[in-house]
Design a protein around this motif. Structure first.
Motif, PDB file in Angstrom:
ATOM      1  N   SER A 190     -21.142   0.322  18.699  1.00  0.00           N
ATOM      2  CA  SER A 190     -20.158  -0.438  19.464  1.00  0.00           C
ATOM      3  C   SER A 190     -19.081   0.410  20.131  1.00  0.00           C
ATOM      4  CB  SER A 190     -19.460  -1.469  18.555  1.00  0.00           C
ATOM      5  OG  SER A 190     -20.379  -2.400  18.027  1.00  0.00           O
ATOM      6  N   TYR A 191     -19.130   1.754  19.970  1.00  0.00           N
ATOM      7  CA  TYR A 191     -18.031   2.564  20.499  1.00  0.00           C
ATOM      8  C   TYR A 191     -18.502   3.862  21.150  1.00  0.00           C
ATOM      9  CZ  TYR A 191     -15.164  -0.506  17.584  1.00  0.00           C
ATOM     10  OH  TYR A 191     -14.580  -1.612  17.018  1.00  0.00           O
ATOM     11  N   VAL A 192     -17.864   4.171  22.270  1.00  0.00           N
ATOM     12  CA  VAL A 192     -17.989   5.468  22.933  1.00  0.00           C
ATOM     13  C   VAL A 192     -16.577   6.011  23.102  1.00  0.00           C
ATOM     14  CG1 VAL A 192     -18.534   6.646  25.108  1.00  0.00           C
ATOM     15  CG2 VAL A 192     -20.138   4.981  24.158  1.00  0.00           C
ATOM     16  N   VAL A 193     -16.384   7.306  22.808  1.00  0.00           N
ATOM     17  CA  VAL A 193     -15.045   7.895  22.886  1.00  0.00           C
ATOM     18  C   VAL A 193     -15.074   9.163  23.730  1.00  0.00           C
ATOM     19  CG1 VAL A 193     -14.366   6.976  20.640  1.00  0.00           C
ATOM     20  CG2 VAL A 193     -15.333   9.278  20.794  1.00  0.00           C
ATOM     21  N   PRO A 194     -13.959   9.484  24.391  1.00  0.00           N
ATOM     22  CA  PRO A 194     -13.848  10.790  25.051  1.00  0.00           C
ATOM     23  C   PRO A 194     -13.664  11.875  23.996  1.00  0.00           C
ATOM     24  CG  PRO A 194     -11.798   9.573  25.261  1.00  0.00           C
ATOM     25  CD  PRO A 194     -12.774   8.637  24.613  1.00  0.00           C
ATOM     26  N   VAL A 195     -14.438  12.921  24.071  1.00  0.00           N
ATOM     27  CA  VAL A 195     -14.401  13.965  23.042  1.00  0.00           C
ATOM     28  C   VAL A 195     -13.011  14.584  22.930  1.00  0.00           C
ATOM     29  CG1 VAL A 195     -15.362  16.189  22.340  1.00  0.00           C
ATOM     30  CG2 VAL A 195     -16.855  14.444  23.311  1.00  0.00           C
ATOM     31  N   ASN A 196     -12.360  14.832  24.071  1.00  0.00           N
ATOM     32  CA  ASN A 196     -11.034  15.451  24.004  1.00  0.00           C
ATOM     33  C   ASN A 196      -9.935  14.465  23.620  1.00  0.00           C
ATOM     34  OD1 ASN A 196     -10.727  13.952  26.315  1.00  0.00           O
ATOM     35  ND2 ASN A 196     -10.351  15.676  27.680  1.00  0.00           N
ATOM     36  N   GLY A 197     -10.324  13.210  23.396  1.00  0.00           N
ATOM     37  CA  GLY A 197      -9.354  12.212  22.962  1.00  0.00           C
ATOM     38  C   GLY A 197      -9.343  12.015  21.459  1.00  0.00           C
ATOM     39  N   VAL A 198     -10.191  12.769  20.756  1.00  0.00           N
ATOM     40  CA  VAL A 198     -10.277  12.656  19.303  1.00  0.00           C
ATOM     41  C   VAL A 198      -9.257  13.601  18.653  1.00  0.00           C
ATOM     42  CG1 VAL A 198     -11.751  12.951  17.286  1.00  0.00           C
ATOM     43  CG2 VAL A 198     -12.706  12.015  19.399  1.00  0.00           C
ATOM     44  N   ARG A 199      -8.371  13.038  17.849  1.00  0.00           N
ATOM     45  CA  ARG A 199      -7.357  13.850  17.160  1.00  0.00           C
ATOM     46  C   ARG A 199      -7.892  14.402  15.852  1.00  0.00           C
ATOM     47  NH1 ARG A 199      -1.865  10.887  15.699  1.00  0.00           N
ATOM     48  NH2 ARG A 199      -1.808  10.791  17.986  1.00  0.00           N
ATOM     49  N   SER A 200      -8.592  13.560  15.079  1.00  0.00           N
ATOM     50  CA  SER A 200      -9.094  14.012  13.783  1.00  0.00           C
ATOM     51  C   SER A 200     -10.288  13.164  13.368  1.00  0.00           C
ATOM     52  CB  SER A 200      -8.000  13.927  12.714  1.00  0.00           C
ATOM     53  OG  SER A 200      -7.569  12.583  12.544  1.00  0.00           O
ATOM     54  N   VAL A 201     -11.085  13.706  12.439  1.00  0.00           N
ATOM     55  CA  VAL A 201     -12.249  13.012  11.895  1.00  0.00           C
ATOM     56  C   VAL A 201     -12.242  13.180  10.382  1.00  0.00           C
ATOM     57  CG1 VAL A 201     -14.761  12.921  11.795  1.00  0.00           C
ATOM     58  CG2 VAL A 201     -13.634  13.395  13.964  1.00  0.00           C
TER      59      VAL A 201
END
Length: 230
Positions: A190-201
């Motif tokens: 259900s989700y697609v994210v911009p890689v450079n928008g990820v702060r932490s995992v």
């Protein structure tokens, strides 16, 4: 900016109407007409065009099937007498869907969408924006405006940094194909994210720079391995 197009319809009067209406535009050039989709598909392998007017109900191979065979390439305006195919048309990201019999005014609206979309594509490199259909309009979204993309049954909700979400009738598979793989990643069905928008995992959760936390699906665990915290 000249738009070269073909028309495919098994009814000669329908082809004549398209030719008549298109004749009102100096920048529209009819290259060829076809009365069956199979012959048209063979011709298109050797002669690319910018636009196709495509009937849906045809023998042997219908317009929806032909559009799937063509894939990315020419813009498509579906023409049909059957409303029930509208969903298929927009799912295939067609520019418009003309319900027969259509007027010159309705034809004009469809053509204006084609010219607007072609103009947008000339202004920016393709990798810098996403083009979708929303509320019967062609909408261009710069990639750096996208916060994340969420699937809502048959629709996608494109969340933006600087405005309200954009809703579009599109599949996750299709939008992923349209986005540069090095910039966007699917982390869940259900989700697609911009890689450079990820702060932490952590703990199979992704935290975006905007503060939103999203889950990572079982089938997308490779994202966790590939992502490196800056």
């Amino acid at each position: 900016m000249e738009i070269k197009f073909i028309a495919i319809d098994d009814e000669p009067p329908a082809l004549a109407i398209i030719n008549k209406y298109a004749g009102q535009y100096k920048d529209l050039r009819l290259v060829k007409t076809f009365d069956d989709a199979i012959t048209a598909a063979t011709w298109l392998r050797h002669y690319p065009v910018d636009l196709i007017f495509l009937d849906i109900q045809m023998p042997d191979l219908n317009g929806i099937e032909l559009a799937r065979i063509i894939g990315k390439g020419p813009k498509i305006i579906f023409t049909t007498a059957y409303k029930q195919y509208a969903y298929d048309g927009f799912e295939l990201n067609a520019v418009d869907y003309l319900l027969k019999p259509f007027s010159m005014e309705r034809f004009e609206k469809a053509i204006e969408k084609v010219f607007a979309l072609s103009s947008q594509q000339q202004e920016l490199p393709a990798e810098n924006y996403l083009v979708v259909h929303s509320s019967y309009q062609v909408v261009r979204i710069r990639l750096d405006r996208i916060r994340y993309i969420e699937s809502r049954k048959d629709y996608l909700q494109i969340h933006l940094h600087d405005g309200p979400p954009v809703w579009t009738l599109m599949t996750m598979k299709k939008v992923v194909e349209c986005l540069p793989a090095e910039q966007f990643s699917r982390i869940h069905r259900s989700y697609v994210v911009p890689v450079n928008g990820v702060r932490s995992v952590s703990n199979r959760r992704v935290k975006l720079n905007c503060g939103i936390i999203l889950p990572v699906g079982d089938s997308y665990h490779e994202f966790l391995k590939a992502w490196k915290q800056p």
